[in-house]
Design an enzyme around this catalytic site. Structure first.
Site, PDB file in Angstrom:
ATOM      1  CG  HIS A   1      -2.259  -0.530   1.075  1.00 36.90           C
ATOM      2  ND1 HIS A   1      -3.482  -0.183   1.497  1.00 36.90           N
ATOM      3  CD2 HIS A   1      -2.781  -2.005   0.408  1.00 36.90           C
ATOM      4  CE1 HIS A   1      -4.491  -1.207   0.577  1.00 36.90           C
ATOM      5  NE2 HIS A   1      -3.723  -1.994   0.215  1.00 36.90           N
TER       6      HIS A   1
ATOM      7  CG  ASP B   1      -4.209   2.714   1.939  1.00 35.97           C
ATOM      8  OD1 ASP B   1      -3.542   2.556   1.684  1.00 35.97           O
ATOM      9  OD2 ASP B   1      -4.885   1.644   3.012  1.00 35.97           O
TER      10      ASP B   1
END
Ligand code: UDP
Length: 491
Positions: free
Chosen positions: A20, A123
Site C-alpha cells: 500500500h 489510505d
C-alpha cells in the site's frame, strides 16, 4: 496573489504495508511533479522503503519531503523495527502493529494541522481520516488499493448476494449490475463477503468513509477499466479518478532500478543471467510482498516451472527462522543453474527493472494489483494465480475481459497467511499454464498483441493530455476551487 492561489499543500498518509505504501508514495510523487507541496507521513522503517526516491525527487527540485513519526514499540510490546505488514512480518505480531498504528492517530491529526494541509490523501485503511478532514474543512481523498473492476464486483456481490443462490460452492453465478457478464464461484468470493467477520465490519467502515470522501483515487487508466469508473461514480455517488499506471509515471530512469529495497549485488546476478536469454523467452514468477508459501507449494511451483520447457526467473522471500524447504530450493537452484533454465532470486527483487527487460515475455502473478499494473505497463501477458484480497476479481479482469491472462486454476480464496496443507495448484497445472502463455499458439500470440496494445495505452494515459494526466490536473483544480470557496466563505 489570492490566498487560494498559493502553492497547494497535500499531506499523504500511507498504510503500513509495503504494497500500500509503494503506490500511494508514487501518487504523492506525481503530485510533486505538478508543483504541489507534498509531505508524506511514515514511521522510520516504512519511510526507509521509499526515502531514496524522495531524496532524488527533492534533489530534482520537487517540493516533497517525508515526516517521520516514531512507532510506539514499547507501548504495544513489539521489538524495534517491526512496523510493516509484509512477508517478513512475524505472523503473531501483526495485531500489535495494528494497535500501534491506532495509537498514532492523534499525532497524525496534529501533523495535518501543523502542515496546514489543503487536502489529505489517506489510505483506505484510515477511515477515521474523513472525519478529521471534515473538522478541518478540507477535502479528503481516499486511496483505494486494487482495481475499480474488483471494487465493482465486490459491491455487486454485497448488494445482490448472488453467491447465496448457488447449490454448490463450485457452481458459477453471474454477478448482476455490471458492464460485463462476469461469473464467479462461491469459493472465489472473499470471506468477508461470504460470512460476517471482523473484516466485514472494517470493509463497511471503509466504504462508509469512501462515500463521505471528496473523491477516490485508483491506480488505473481509462482504457483499462474506464467503464468501471462510470459504474463506480453511479453506485458510490462520489468523484473518482484513475491516476495510473503510477509506478511507470513516478519511476523513470534510475528510479526504476532503485525503487524499494533492491540491492545492487543481487541485481547483477539476475541481470547477467537475463542478458544471456533471447527476447521474450523468460517468464517472471512472483507472488508479491506478503507471500510466504509453505514447502508443499514451493515443490509444485519448482517442478511445474522446470517441466514447462520455458526459462523462468522465480522470486522467493529470504529464508526466515523456522522456514522449511530451503534445502530443496537450494538443490533446485543448483540444478536449474546447471541446465541454464532458471534463476531463483531470493529476497526483494527490482521488479520494475526486471519486467522491463527485453528477455521477459510473461509473468506468473497472484494478481496483486500493483504487479498487474506494472505488468500491463510493461506489455506482458500473465498466468493468474490469485490467493487473497480482491485477487480473484482481478483474475476475471485479466482472463475474461482484457484477455491477457491464462488462469492457472486456483479455486479457493484464502486469508493471506493461511494455506491449505496440500498445494492449491498442481505442478501439471502450472506447467500447462506457463506453456500456454509462453507458447506460440494463436491465442498466445493474441494475448501478447493485446498486452502490447494496452502497454501503449498505459503510456499514453500518463503523457500530457492523457486520461491519468488530465485526472491529476483536474484533482488539483478541484482542491484549489474548494480552497477558494473556503477562503471566500471565511472572508
Ligand atoms: N515487489 C518488488 N519486489 C519483490 C516483490 C514485490 O518490487 O520482490 C513490489 C511489486 O513491484 C509491487 C509490490 O511489491 O509493486 C507488490 O504489490 P502487489 O499488489 O503486486 O502484491 P501484494 O504485495 O499486495 O500481495
Amino acid at each position: 496573489m489570492a490566498e487560494a492561489d498559493h502553492q497547494l499543500k497535500l499531506v499523504f498518509l500511507p498504510f503500513f504495508s509495503t504494497s500500500h505504501i509503494i503506490p500511494l508514495v508514487d501518487i504523492a510523487r506525481i503530485f510533486a511533479i505538478f508543483g504541489v507541496d507534498v509531505t508524506i507521513i511514515a514511521t522510520p522503517a516504512n519511510a526507509a522503503i521509499f526515502q531514496k526516491s524522495i531524496d532524488r525527487d527533492s534533489a530534482r527540485g520537487r517540493p516533497i519531503r517525508t515526516h517521520t513519526v516514531k512507532f510506539p514499540f514499547s507501548e504495544v510490546d513489539l521489538p524495534e523495527g517491526i512496523e510493516t505488514f509484509n512477508a517478513d512480518t512475524p505472523r503473531d505480531m501483526t495485531y500489535k502493529i495494528h494497535r500501534g498504528l491506532s495509537l498514532l492517530k492523534d499525532q497524525f491529526e496534529q501533523l495535518f494541522q501543523d502542515y496546514q494541509a489543503d487536502c489529505i490523501v489517506t489510505d483506505m485503511f484510515f477511515p477515521w481520516s474523513v472525519e478529521t478532514a471534515a473538522k478541518m474543512n478540507i477535502p479528503r481523498l481516499i486511496y483505494v488499493g486494487g482495481s475499480r473492476f474488483a471494487h465493482a464486483l465486490g459491491h455487486s456481490i454485497e448488494k445482490y448476494e448472488p453467491h447465496t443462490k448457488v447449490e454448490s460452492d463450485t457452481d458459477t453465478f453471474v454477478i448482476p449490475g455490471l458492464p460485463d457478464e462476469i461469473r464467479m464461484t462461491l469459493l472465489q468470493v472473499p470471506d468477508s463477503l461470504r460470512t460476517t467477520n471482523e473484516f466485514t465490519y472494517m470493509m463497511k467502515a471503509i466504504k462508509d468513509s469512501e462515500r463521505k470522501s471528496f473523491g477516490s483515487l485508483f491506480d488505473s487508466f481509462s482504457v483499462l477499466d474506464g467503464a468501471y469508473l462510470e459504474h463506480y461514480k453511479k453506485v458510490m455517488g462520489t468523484k473518482s479518478w484513475g491516476v495510473g499506471p503510477v509506478s511507470a509515471w513516478a519511476n523513470q530512469g534510475e528510479d526504476k532500478a532503485k525503487r524499494g529495497r533492491a540491492k545492487v549485488e543481487e541485481e547483477e546476478g539476475w541481470l547477467k543471467w537475463l542478458n544471456t536469454k533471447t527476447e521474450e523467452s523468460v517468464i517472471y514468477v512472483s507472488f508479491g510482498s506478503m507471500n510466504r508459501f509453505p514447502l508443499s507449494h514451493l515443490i509444485e511451483i519448482a517442478h511445474g516451472l522446470e517441466s514447462s520447457g520455458h526459462n523462468f526467473l522465480w522470486v522467493v522471500p529470504k529464508k526466515q527462522k523456522g522456514d522449511e524447504g530451503f534445502e530443496f530450493l537450494e538443490e533446485f537452484e543448483k540444478r536449474v543453474k546447471e541446465t541454464n533454465r532458471g534463476y531463483v532470486f531470493k529476497g526483494w527483487a527490482p521488479q520494475l527493472l526486471i519486467l522491463d527487460h527485453p528477455a521477459i515475455g510473461g509473468v506468473v502473478t497472484h494478481c496483486g494489483w500493483n504487479t498487474v499494473m506494472e505488468s500491463v505497463n510493461a506489455g506482458l501477458p500473465m498466468v493468474t494465480w490469485p490467493l487473497f484480497a480482491e485477487q480473484f476479481e482481478n483474475e476475471k479482469l485479466l482472463v475474461d475481459v482484457l484477455k491477457i491472462g491464462v488462469a492457472v486454476g486456483c479455486k479457493e480464496w484464502r486469508k493471506w497467511d493461511d494455506f491449505p496443507e496440500e498445494a492449491a495448484v498442481t505442478r501439471e497445472e502450472i506447467s500447462k499454464a506457463v506453456a500456454l502463455l509462453m507458447g506460440d499458439g494463436e491465442e498466445a500470440k493474441e494475448r501478447r498483441t493485446k498486452a502490447k496494445e494496452l502497454s501503449q495505452e498505459a503510456k499514453k494515459a500518463i503523457e500530457a493530455g492523457g486520461s491519468s494526466y488530465n485526472s491529476v490536473k483536474e484533482i488539483i483544480e478541484e482542491i484549489r476551487s474548494y480552497k477558494r470557496g473556503k477562503v471566500m466563505h471565511e472572508a
